[in-house]
Design a protein around this motif. Structure first.
Motif, PDB file in Angstrom:
ATOM      1  N   CYS A   1       0.803  -1.239   0.000  1.00  0.00           N
ATOM      2  CA  CYS A   1       0.000   0.000   0.000  1.00  0.00           C
ATOM      3  C   CYS A   1       0.829   1.280   0.000  1.00  0.00           C
ATOM      4  CB  CYS A   1      -0.939   0.012   1.210  1.00  0.00           C
ATOM      5  SG  CYS A   1      -2.199  -1.253   1.111  1.00  0.00           S
ATOM      6  N   HIS A   2       2.140   1.146   0.121  1.00  0.00           N
ATOM      7  CA  HIS A   2       2.963   2.366   0.065  1.00  0.00           C
ATOM      8  C   HIS A   2       4.399   2.012  -0.268  1.00  0.00           C
ATOM      9  CE1 HIS A   2       4.520   6.340   0.819  1.00  0.00           C
ATOM     10  NE2 HIS A   2       5.401   5.840   1.671  1.00  0.00           N
ATOM     11  N   VAL A   3       4.867   2.453  -1.423  1.00  0.00           N
ATOM     12  CA  VAL A   3       6.247   2.163  -1.836  1.00  0.00           C
ATOM     13  C   VAL A   3       6.677   3.231  -2.845  1.00  0.00           C
ATOM     14  CG1 VAL A   3       5.398   0.508  -3.588  1.00  0.00           C
ATOM     15  CG2 VAL A   3       7.778   0.368  -2.803  1.00  0.00           C
ATOM     16  N   HIS A   4       7.997   3.502  -2.852  1.00  0.00           N
ATOM     17  CA  HIS A   4       8.569   4.481  -3.797  1.00  0.00           C
ATOM     18  C   HIS A   4       9.409   3.700  -4.806  1.00  0.00           C
ATOM     19  CE1 HIS A   4       8.026   7.995  -0.902  1.00  0.00           C
ATOM     20  NE2 HIS A   4       7.887   6.953  -0.091  1.00  0.00           N
ATOM     21  N   TYR A   5       8.904   3.517  -6.037  1.00  0.00           N
ATOM     22  CA  TYR A   5       9.731   2.768  -6.997  1.00  0.00           C
ATOM     23  C   TYR A   5      10.995   3.547  -7.339  1.00  0.00           C
ATOM     24  CZ  TYR A   5       9.547   4.901 -11.688  1.00  0.00           C
ATOM     25  OH  TYR A   5       9.748   5.706 -12.784  1.00  0.00           O
TER      26      TYR A   5
ATOM     27  N   THR B   1      -0.328  10.150   0.310  1.00  0.00           N
ATOM     28  CA  THR B   1       0.688  11.010   0.933  1.00  0.00           C
ATOM     29  C   THR B   1       1.237  10.356   2.193  1.00  0.00           C
ATOM     30  OG1 THR B   1       1.172  13.311   1.554  1.00  0.00           O
ATOM     31  CG2 THR B   1      -0.911  12.401   2.374  1.00  0.00           C
ATOM     32  N   HIS B   2       2.150  11.068   2.874  1.00  0.00           N
ATOM     33  CA  HIS B   2       2.698  10.619   4.160  1.00  0.00           C
ATOM     34  C   HIS B   2       2.003  11.365   5.287  1.00  0.00           C
ATOM     35  CE1 HIS B   2       6.060   9.816   1.320  1.00  0.00           C
ATOM     36  NE2 HIS B   2       6.289   8.776   2.099  1.00  0.00           N
ATOM     37  N   LEU B   3       1.825  10.676   6.420  1.00  0.00           N
ATOM     38  CA  LEU B   3       1.164  11.311   7.564  1.00  0.00           C
ATOM     39  C   LEU B   3       1.723  10.758   8.875  1.00  0.00           C
ATOM     40  CD1 LEU B   3      -1.196  13.043   8.762  1.00  0.00           C
ATOM     41  CD2 LEU B   3      -2.634  10.999   8.548  1.00  0.00           C
TER      42      LEU B   3
ATOM     43  N   ALA C   1       0.341   7.083   4.363  1.00  0.00           N
ATOM     44  CA  ALA C   1       1.423   6.179   4.744  1.00  0.00           C
ATOM     45  C   ALA C   1       1.905   6.486   6.153  1.00  0.00           C
ATOM     46  CB  ALA C   1       2.579   6.318   3.764  1.00  0.00           C
ATOM     47  N   HIS C   2       2.141   5.450   6.893  1.00  0.00           N
ATOM     48  CA  HIS C   2       2.755   5.447   8.241  1.00  0.00           C
ATOM     49  C   HIS C   2       1.753   5.582   9.390  1.00  0.00           C
ATOM     50  CE1 HIS C   2       6.614   5.101   6.433  1.00  0.00           C
ATOM     51  NE2 HIS C   2       6.387   6.163   5.677  1.00  0.00           N
ATOM     52  N   CYS C   3       1.224   6.775   9.636  1.00  0.00           N
ATOM     53  CA  CYS C   3       0.253   6.963  10.734  1.00  0.00           C
ATOM     54  C   CYS C   3       0.749   6.321  12.036  1.00  0.00           C
ATOM     55  CB  CYS C   3      -1.104   6.389  10.331  1.00  0.00           C
ATOM     56  SG  CYS C   3      -1.806   7.229   8.906  1.00  0.00           S
TER      57      CYS C   3
ATOM     58  N   THR D   1       5.777  -1.514   2.074  1.00  0.00           N
ATOM     59  CA  THR D   1       7.227  -1.703   2.263  1.00  0.00           C
ATOM     60  C   THR D   1       7.925  -0.365   2.448  1.00  0.00           C
ATOM     61  OG1 THR D   1       7.638  -1.595  -0.113  1.00  0.00           O
ATOM     62  CG2 THR D   1       7.307  -3.798   0.851  1.00  0.00           C
ATOM     63  N   ASP D   2       7.371   0.697   1.835  1.00  0.00           N
ATOM     64  CA  ASP D   2       8.021   2.014   1.844  1.00  0.00           C
ATOM     65  C   ASP D   2       9.478   1.945   1.395  1.00  0.00           C
ATOM     66  OD1 ASP D   2       8.076   4.793   2.107  1.00  0.00           O
ATOM     67  OD2 ASP D   2       8.800   4.692   4.174  1.00  0.00           O
ATOM     68  N   VAL D   3       9.807   1.030   0.494  1.00  0.00           N
ATOM     69  CA  VAL D   3      11.150   1.084  -0.112  1.00  0.00           C
ATOM     70  C   VAL D   3      11.335   2.475  -0.686  1.00  0.00           C
ATOM     71  CG1 VAL D   3      12.349   0.319  -2.224  1.00  0.00           C
ATOM     72  CG2 VAL D   3      11.340  -1.384  -0.661  1.00  0.00           C
TER      73      VAL D   3
HETATM   74 ZN    ZN Z   1       7.169   6.769   1.866  1.00  0.00          ZN
END
Ligand code: ZN
Ligand code: GUN
Length: 458
Positions: free
Chosen positions: A84-88, A242-244, A281-283, A334-336
């Protein structure tokens, strides 16, 4: 579990073996059976969709024309994993030595992403990203590209070749970052986002997200225009991502930049960015009133434990996110490259440890729910992916129950399927996935000479 009779003439394809899927949320449905498990299942697929699932002995006679069956032993068939959240755009920087999140962004992340103005570089990174996630059984991801058009095109072009269901978009960021990565103006950046949205959203399985990176790197005007764009297209299924509330330093910065907002969530809300297709993402460090807003608005939440551990962010509190009176839609990320690998099962191993650090535990049933159906719920795709049932898209991961000599031996001491899954997520073998099917086609096969194949070549 069967669907309407096969109404088209496209060929049938079967997968046979031990299988598991979720049908309800085990965080909320205590005592109720939230999963279906078959010791010997047959999954029948046609034209990219599942048309029948159940015990082989029951299902096989319903499809006398079905001869093309892949049979797996010492394996577990599951829905493909959902990231649900990753940076290719960060695949080339996993394991960059970090201090705090904000230092890590300045030192490694921004310079890395600045290279994506070059289409060849973007193409190469997209190629690497898809091979990595498919080899780990991930079939859908909610993905940050970066500032440049090239970064979005490279991503979706590669996704189209595999026919994966993916969500991505241009990242909006116009302040507090290097000029080489900064959007030229709020108006131009959002116009480019709309152009890319119109190009990619709904093309095959591709879906678009409006992506303000996070409040500190977006001007008020850019956030406002991003909110307008999101609301213009939300009914057509466009996302906001987004990130939160990831790390203490970040939250403090947001407080200084937006002194009139009561919470970080309120910053996004005042610009129209908090709504039913928003994924946060994160929370990790979340106030009660923020959880309430995330619940009320139907937002998705991506739990990214390996990243939170690596970057020293907050510790996600799943029992707050899933509180019964106001549960949120939660999936894994994964938030790679903040995350340290591409494997969703390995994120589950870390999720368990993050919970244990806070004197809570989370079992494998809830973990693998988060990895599949939970992720689909976070992305509002729970009627489309993440479950093995008729009508769902045929995105499937086949896990090896003997991924290493030791793991195979160790699993001999485990009784139930969830005992086994807990061991597997804890050991985190990199060769856990035998095969990955995307829309019914085997795009990854660990035993094939050519491990990866594009959909058109199958
Ligand atoms: Zn991220
Ligand atoms: N917050 C803003 N950008 C980023 C990023 O690239 N990674 C993580 N982990 N957090 C962020």
């Amino acid at each position: 579990m069967t669907s309407t009779p096969e109404s088209n003439t496209k060929p049938l394809k079967g997968i046979r073996g031990e299988a598991l899927t979720f049908v309800a949320d085990p965080f909320l449905e205590k005592g109720k059976k939230c999963h279906r498990y078959w010791k010997d299942a047959l999954i029948v697929m046609q034209d990219g969709h599942i048309v029948d699932v159940g015990d082989y002995a029951e299902v096989a006679p319903r499809h006398p024309g079905l001869t093309d069956i892949d049979t797996y032993t010492d394996a577990l068939i599951m829905p493909g994993f959902i990231d649900c959240h990753v940076h290719y755009v960060q695949v080339s920087m996993i394991g960059s030595f970090g201090d705090t999140l904000l230092d890590w962004l300045d030192t490694y992340t921004f310079p890395t992403e600045a290279q994506f103005a070059d289409k060849d570089f973007a193409d190469e990174n997209a190629r690497v990203f898809f091979r990595q996630i498919l080899s780990q059984g991930t079939t859908t991801a909610n993905v940050f590209a970066t500032t440049f058009e090239t970064s979005v095109d490279a991503f979706f072009e590669e996704s189209e070749r595999y026919d994966t269901r993916m969500i991505s978009g241009k990242v909006l960021q116009d302040r507090n970052l290097p000029d080489s990565l900064k959007d030229p103006s709020p108006e131009e950046s959002v116009a480019l986002a709309e152009k890319l949205l119109r190009k990619w959203h709904g093309r095959g399985r591709q879906m678009y997200a409006v992506i303000p990176r996070f409040a500190p790197t977006c001007s008020d005007r850019q956030l406002r225009l991003a909110g307008e764009l999101y609301r213009k297209y939300i009914d057509r299924g466009v996302y906001m991502h987004t990130h939160l509330d990831e790390a203490p330093g970040e939250i403090e910065w947001v407080r200084m930049l937006f002194p009139d907002c009561k919470t970080y969530t309120d910053v996004y809300r005042q610009f129209g960015l908090v709504d039913r297709r928003s994924v946060m993402a994160h929370c990790c460090i979340v106030k009660e009133e923020e959880w309430q807003t995330l619940h009320d608005c139907g937002c998705g939440v991506a739990h990214c434990p390996s990243s939170n551990l690596f970057l020293g962010g907050g510790q996600f509190r799943y029992w707050e996110a899933k509180q019964r009176t106001r549960p949120c839609r939660v999936g894994m990320g994964t938030d790679v490259g903040g995350g340290t690998n591409f494997s969703i099962p390995r994120q589950l191993g870390e999720a368990y440890k993050v919970a244990m650090l806070q004197q809570k535990s989370i079992d494998a049933e809830r973990c693998f729910y988060l990895a599949t159906r939970g992720g689909a719920e976070a992305l509002h795709l729970e009627d489309t992916i993440g479950t093995l049932a008729p009508g769902f898209e045929a995105d499937i991961a086949v896990l090896d129950l003997k991924p290493t000599e030791y793991a195979g031996w160790r699993l001999g001491f485990s009784k139930s399927i969830f005992d086994k899954l807990f061991v597997l997520q804890t050991l985190g073998a990199t060769s856990l996935v035998k095969a990955t099917y995307v829309a019914g086609k085997k795009v990854f096969d660990i035993d094939r000479a050519e491990k990866f194949r594009y959909a058109a070549d199958l």
